[in-house]
Scaffold this motif. Structure first.
Motif, PDB file in Angstrom:
ATOM      1  N   MET A 132       0.860  -1.200   0.000  1.00 29.54           N
ATOM      2  CA  MET A 132       0.000   0.000   0.000  1.00 29.54           C
ATOM      3  C   MET A 132       0.890   1.242   0.000  1.00 29.54           C
ATOM      4  O   MET A 132       1.643   1.480   0.933  1.00 29.54           O
ATOM      5  CB  MET A 132      -0.889  -0.098   1.256  1.00 29.54           C
ATOM      6  N   ALA A 133       0.832   1.963  -1.105  1.00 29.86           N
ATOM      7  CA  ALA A 133       1.664   3.179  -1.186  1.00 29.86           C
ATOM      8  C   ALA A 133       1.099   4.246  -0.272  1.00 29.86           C
ATOM      9  O   ALA A 133      -0.095   4.512  -0.293  1.00 29.86           O
ATOM     10  CB  ALA A 133       1.700   3.699  -2.622  1.00 29.86           C
ATOM     11  N   ARG A 134       1.943   4.783   0.546  1.00 33.30           N
ATOM     12  CA  ARG A 134       1.502   5.895   1.396  1.00 33.30           C
ATOM     13  C   ARG A 134       2.162   7.146   0.872  1.00 33.30           C
ATOM     14  O   ARG A 134       3.295   7.443   1.219  1.00 33.30           O
ATOM     15  CB  ARG A 134       1.883   5.633   2.844  1.00 33.30           C
ATOM     16  N   ALA A 135       1.503   7.860   0.011  1.00 33.44           N
ATOM     17  CA  ALA A 135       2.078   9.062  -0.577  1.00 33.44           C
ATOM     18  C   ALA A 135       1.060  10.182  -0.584  1.00 33.44           C
ATOM     19  O   ALA A 135      -0.135   9.940  -0.732  1.00 33.44           O
ATOM     20  CB  ALA A 135       2.543   8.771  -2.000  1.00 33.44           C
ATOM     21  N   LEU A 136       1.539  11.382  -0.358  1.00 39.74           N
ATOM     22  CA  LEU A 136       0.694  12.575  -0.426  1.00 39.74           C
ATOM     23  C   LEU A 136       1.220  13.437  -1.564  1.00 39.74           C
ATOM     24  O   LEU A 136       2.381  13.842  -1.534  1.00 39.74           O
ATOM     25  CB  LEU A 136       0.783  13.357   0.884  1.00 39.74           C
ATOM     26  N   VAL A 137       0.386  13.675  -2.561  1.00 39.89           N
ATOM     27  CA  VAL A 137       0.809  14.576  -3.636  1.00 39.89           C
ATOM     28  C   VAL A 137      -0.163  15.741  -3.701  1.00 39.89           C
ATOM     29  O   VAL A 137      -1.359  15.579  -3.514  1.00 39.89           O
ATOM     30  CB  VAL A 137       0.885  13.862  -5.006  1.00 39.89           C
ATOM     31  N   MET A 188       5.168  13.783  -1.153  1.00 44.76           N
ATOM     32  CA  MET A 188       5.801  13.186   0.029  1.00 44.76           C
ATOM     33  C   MET A 188       5.403  11.722   0.089  1.00 44.76           C
ATOM     34  O   MET A 188       4.267  11.362  -0.205  1.00 44.76           O
ATOM     35  CB  MET A 188       5.338  13.905   1.290  1.00 44.76           C
ATOM     36  N   ILE A 189       6.342  10.863   0.451  1.00 48.89           N
ATOM     37  CA  ILE A 189       6.037   9.433   0.541  1.00 48.89           C
ATOM     38  C   ILE A 189       6.584   8.873   1.850  1.00 48.89           C
ATOM     39  O   ILE A 189       7.628   9.332   2.346  1.00 48.89           O
ATOM     40  CB  ILE A 189       6.611   8.668  -0.672  1.00 48.89           C
ATOM     41  N   ALA A 190       5.856   7.913   2.412  1.00 46.62           N
ATOM     42  CA  ALA A 190       6.331   7.250   3.631  1.00 46.62           C
ATOM     43  C   ALA A 190       7.404   6.241   3.249  1.00 46.62           C
ATOM     44  O   ALA A 190       7.148   5.322   2.472  1.00 46.62           O
ATOM     45  CB  ALA A 190       5.172   6.545   4.327  1.00 46.62           C
ATOM     46  N   ALA A 215      13.960  10.371   6.389  1.00 45.00           N
ATOM     47  CA  ALA A 215      12.820   9.486   6.170  1.00 45.00           C
ATOM     48  C   ALA A 215      11.650  10.300   5.632  1.00 45.00           C
ATOM     49  O   ALA A 215      11.579  11.502   5.856  1.00 45.00           O
ATOM     50  CB  ALA A 215      12.436   8.809   7.476  1.00 45.00           C
ATOM     51  N   ASN A 216      10.742   9.632   4.948  1.00 46.90           N
ATOM     52  CA  ASN A 216       9.558  10.264   4.368  1.00 46.90           C
ATOM     53  C   ASN A 216       9.917  11.480   3.512  1.00 46.90           C
ATOM     54  O   ASN A 216       9.512  12.601   3.805  1.00 46.90           O
ATOM     55  CB  ASN A 216       8.578  10.699   5.463  1.00 46.90           C
ATOM     56  N   PHE A 226      10.257  14.577   1.249  1.00 49.50           N
ATOM     57  CA  PHE A 226       9.297  15.568   0.772  1.00 49.50           C
ATOM     58  C   PHE A 226       9.968  16.371  -0.316  1.00 49.50           C
ATOM     59  O   PHE A 226      11.048  16.927  -0.104  1.00 49.50           O
ATOM     60  CB  PHE A 226       8.903  16.458   1.958  1.00 49.50           C
TER      61      PHE A 226
END
Lengths: 251, 106
Positions: B1-6, B23-25, B69-70, B72
């Motif tokens: 499961m991709a955890r990304a905020l665009v 940003m991605i976890a 990490a994560n 951005f």
């Protein structure tokens, strides 16, 4: 003379009351966000750059995902979290009638998993548990903290207050020594905040990940070189009225 | 499961410069740390981030162990036509995570 004793006792109680409240005056409560640099504040304020939102996002997906032998998702019973979970984090921790002990939000999620979903509990500090907790707590963002008034919580909360004020560890410091008496001053390069648990689980830059209040408390215990204690109830009582920030960001 | 905020603006004017945030976890494990049992924690970082606009690559970045990490990443694009903006993150183990967003240009 005899009649003066009760008066003296009342007087002493009043003085004690003042002394114990002396750390933070009414109306002086400030969230940790006020003590941060503008850059860190901006990181928390913008949902697009707040790394905690990655966990909220994962929590949202987990909320919809059927789990366990009951094959039911959180949403299966609780439906839309933005309606049903609003305000929950603002009043937790609560009293759990089954175990006759206080239970925090992560504990409630795990007990719900065990009882309703019949699934294995999620490991403490696991990404999945933090994500679900962050998602549920996020629904209360902006609401004032209003701790549960349940009378059965009182002895645990009193114990928390006692622990908060007890000197512990090799450095012989109590939580209150820093966070009630010396907040706003500096410890090394960092400002001492008032220790209000307003935004848990929160993203800590030092951790490079999201962590729980329990993990943060362990940090302070290491700081004063002592063993961990449970203080959450007292801390939420101290933070009454402050706004929920989950997922917060702290340096 | 991709955890990304665009974050891509939904609407933009023709020729407007728009800011894109992604940003991605990801743990961005450097490979320099030692685990509790004394053995090295293997390196696991995102090596490459790329952004394509209607299939054409318009921005890319190589990432190194010093990145937190994560990760951005924020950059700007000139909005030319309506379409999709795709994001890909490729890490050391070859896992490719993707996200995409639509933009309407008028």
């Amino acid at each position: 003379m005899h009649a003066l004793w009760p008066l003296a006792a009342v007087g002493a109680a009043a003085i004690c009351g003042i002394v114990s409240a002396a750390g933070i005056e009414d109306g002086e409560e400030r969230s940790g966000v006020d003590f941060m640099t503008p850059e860190t504040q901006a990181l928390q304020a913008d949902d697009m750059s707040n790394p905690g939102m990655l966990w909220v996002l994962q929590g949202e997906q987990l909320w919809q995902q059927a789990e366990g032998r009951a094959d039911v998702a959180c949403a299966g019973c609780h439906d839309d979290a933005s309606q049903t979970m609003r305000g929950v984090a603002a009043r937790y921790s609560a009293f759990d009638a089954a175990t006759e002990r206080p239970i925090d939000l992560a504990g409630r999620i795990n007990s719900c998993r065990a009882e309703r979903q019949q699934a294995e509990p999620l490991a403490p500090e696991s990404d999945a548990l933090l994500a679900l907790t962050a998602y549920v707590a996020h629904q209360s963002r902006g609401m004032p903290i209003t701790p549960a008034t349940d009378a059965r919580l009182a002895p645990f909360r009193d114990n928390g207050r006692r622990l908060f004020q007890s000197r512990i560890g090799q450095l012989e410091l109590s939580c209150a020594s820093c966070h009630d008496d010396d907040w706003g001053k500096r410890l090394g390069g960092s400002v001492i905040p008032q220790a209000h648990p307003t935004g848990y689980p929160l993203f800590r830059l030092e951790w490079q990940t999201v962590g729980s209040l329990q993990r943060r408390l362990r940090n302070c215990m290491i700081g004063v070189r002592a063993e961990p204690l449970d203080l959450e109830l007292h801390l939420t009582e101290r933070a009454r009225g402050l706004l929920v920030e989950t997922p917060a960001v702290r340096p | 499961m991709a955890r990304a905020l665009v974050n891509v603006p939904k609407m933009a004017r023709q020729g407007e410069v728009v800011e894109i945030k992604a940003m991605i976890a990801h743990p961005m494990e450097t490979g320099y740390r030692i685990g509790p049992n004394g053995s090295n924690i293997p390196r696991d970082i995102i090596r490459r981030f790329a952004c394509s606009y209607n299939g054409e690559e318009v921005f890319s970045a190589d990432l190194f162990p010093a990145v937190s990490a994560n990760p951005f990443i924020a950059f700007t694009l000139v909005a030319t036509t309506s379409g999709t903006i795709d994001f890909t993150w490729t890490d050391d183990v070859g896992k490719i995570q993707t996200a995409s967003a639509m933009i309407t240009v008028n």
